[in-house]
Design an enzyme around this catalytic site. Structure first.
Site, short mmCIF file in Angstrom:
data_model
loop_
_atom_site.label_atom_id
_atom_site.label_comp_id
_atom_site.label_asym_id
_atom_site.label_seq_id
_atom_site.Cartn_x
_atom_site.Cartn_y
_atom_site.Cartn_z
N HIS A 185 57.89 74.31 26.53
CA HIS A 185 58.25 73.79 27.86
C HIS A 185 59.76 73.54 27.88
O HIS A 185 60.29 72.95 26.94
CB HIS A 185 57.49 72.49 28.14
N VAL A 218 48.56 68.94 31.93
CA VAL A 218 49.69 69.88 31.99
C VAL A 218 50.91 69.33 31.23
O VAL A 218 51.32 68.18 31.46
CB VAL A 218 50.07 70.15 33.47
N ASP A 219 51.45 70.15 30.33
CA ASP A 219 52.68 69.81 29.59
C ASP A 219 52.58 68.44 28.90
O ASP A 219 53.51 67.63 28.94
CB ASP A 219 53.91 69.84 30.53
C1 GRF Z 1 60.90 79.73 29.73
O1 GRF Z 1 61.96 78.91 30.16
C2 GRF Z 1 59.70 78.92 29.33
O2 GRF Z 1 60.03 77.75 28.66
C3 GRF Z 1 59.14 78.60 30.69
O3 GRF Z 1 59.22 79.81 31.41
C4 GRF Z 1 60.35 80.53 30.93
C5 GRF Z 1 59.87 81.87 30.51
O4 GRF Z 1 60.94 82.71 30.15
N1 GRF Z 1 57.82 78.02 30.62
P1 GRF Z 1 60.67 84.06 29.40
O5 GRF Z 1 59.64 84.83 30.24
O6 GRF Z 1 60.15 83.75 28.03
O7 GRF Z 1 61.98 84.78 29.37
#
Ligand code: GRF
Length: 224
Positions: A126, A161-162
């Site tokens: 996250h 969530v999270d």
């Molecule tokens: C990342 O910032 C992740 O933490 C969030 O969504 C984004 C995904 O980026 N949950 P990617 O697709 O891995 O480039």
């Protein structure tokens, strides 16, 4: 599992590929990348890197049917993962959410519960220092709140969530002249190594689990 661009998935696949030649050691092998969005860049990345890519579109519908759709989708996902394991003659041990923007049901999580372990074998990253800025727009929320420091968190997924047990966190500073794009890209440069470090710690059996007084599970990570 991923929903978008796939930069985290790429970092993890590349890390896991670098383990291929290890002998007699526990190592990660990414069996497939599944996306709820058929056009997600992550599917192309997986294919380019030689990993099976699976598009499993999220059912469309009214907000009123959100719970029903989530249940249906989580069941489909669990079945798909089981099928992938059967094809490999090896059950899938872990699910990794790398920018996967859908909420999973308890029934899904239970498929990845080992009775001997106090968590579901489902990981997430996250892009904030949880519990601050949970939710789908963490970078934007933190930036517009005016934080001076933010970060990324890896955790086991639980029913909220999270929210699940935190494994690792890494902070980064917001610079005075940062645009939201600068802020996000500094965050991503923290996310990728943090996620890899998390996999390494699991692989090397560095995690210990402590039940806290408030019944929250604490994850202790042993130093090298
Ligand atoms: C990342 O910032 C992740 O933490 C969030 O969504 C984004 C995904 O980026 N949950 P990617 O697709 O891995 O480039």
């Amino acid at each position: 599992m991923a929903s978008g661009r796939g930069s985290n998935a790429r970092a993890l696949i590349e890390y896991c590929s670098s383990l291929e030649n290890l002998n007699n050691e526990i190592k990660w092998n990414i069996c497939a990348v599944i996306s709820d969005r058929p056009n997600a860049g992550v599917l192309e990345i997986a294919t380019d890197l030689g990993v099976k890519s699976v598009s499993l579109p999220y059912p469309k519908g009214q907000a009123a049917n959100a719970v029903e759709r989530r249940t249906k989708y989580s069941n489909e996902l669990a079945n798909k993962i089981k099928q992938i394991g059967e094809e490999l003659s090896h059950p899938i041990d872990f699910v990794i959410c790398a920018g996967f923007m859908k909420i999973l049901t308890r029934d899904f999580l239970v498929c990845f519960k080992d009775p001997k372990l106090p968590f579901y074998r489902v990981l997430n990253i996250h892009p904030s220092l949880l519990p601050a800025f949970a939710g789908a727009n963490a970078y934007e929320d933190a930036f517009h709140y005016g934080v001076k420091v933010s970060g990324a968190t890896t955790h086991f997924v639980d029913e909220q969530v999270d929210h699940g047990p935190i494994i690792l966190q890494q902070y980064f500073e917001r610079k005075a002249d940062d645009t939201i794009e600068d802020f996000k890209s500094r965050g991503l440069s923290v996310e990728h190594p943090l996620f890899i470090k998390t996999l390494k710690n699991i692989q090397n059996n560095k995690l210990r689990f402590i039940s806290s007084d408030n019944e929250r599970l604490f994850v202790k990570v042993l130093e090298d």
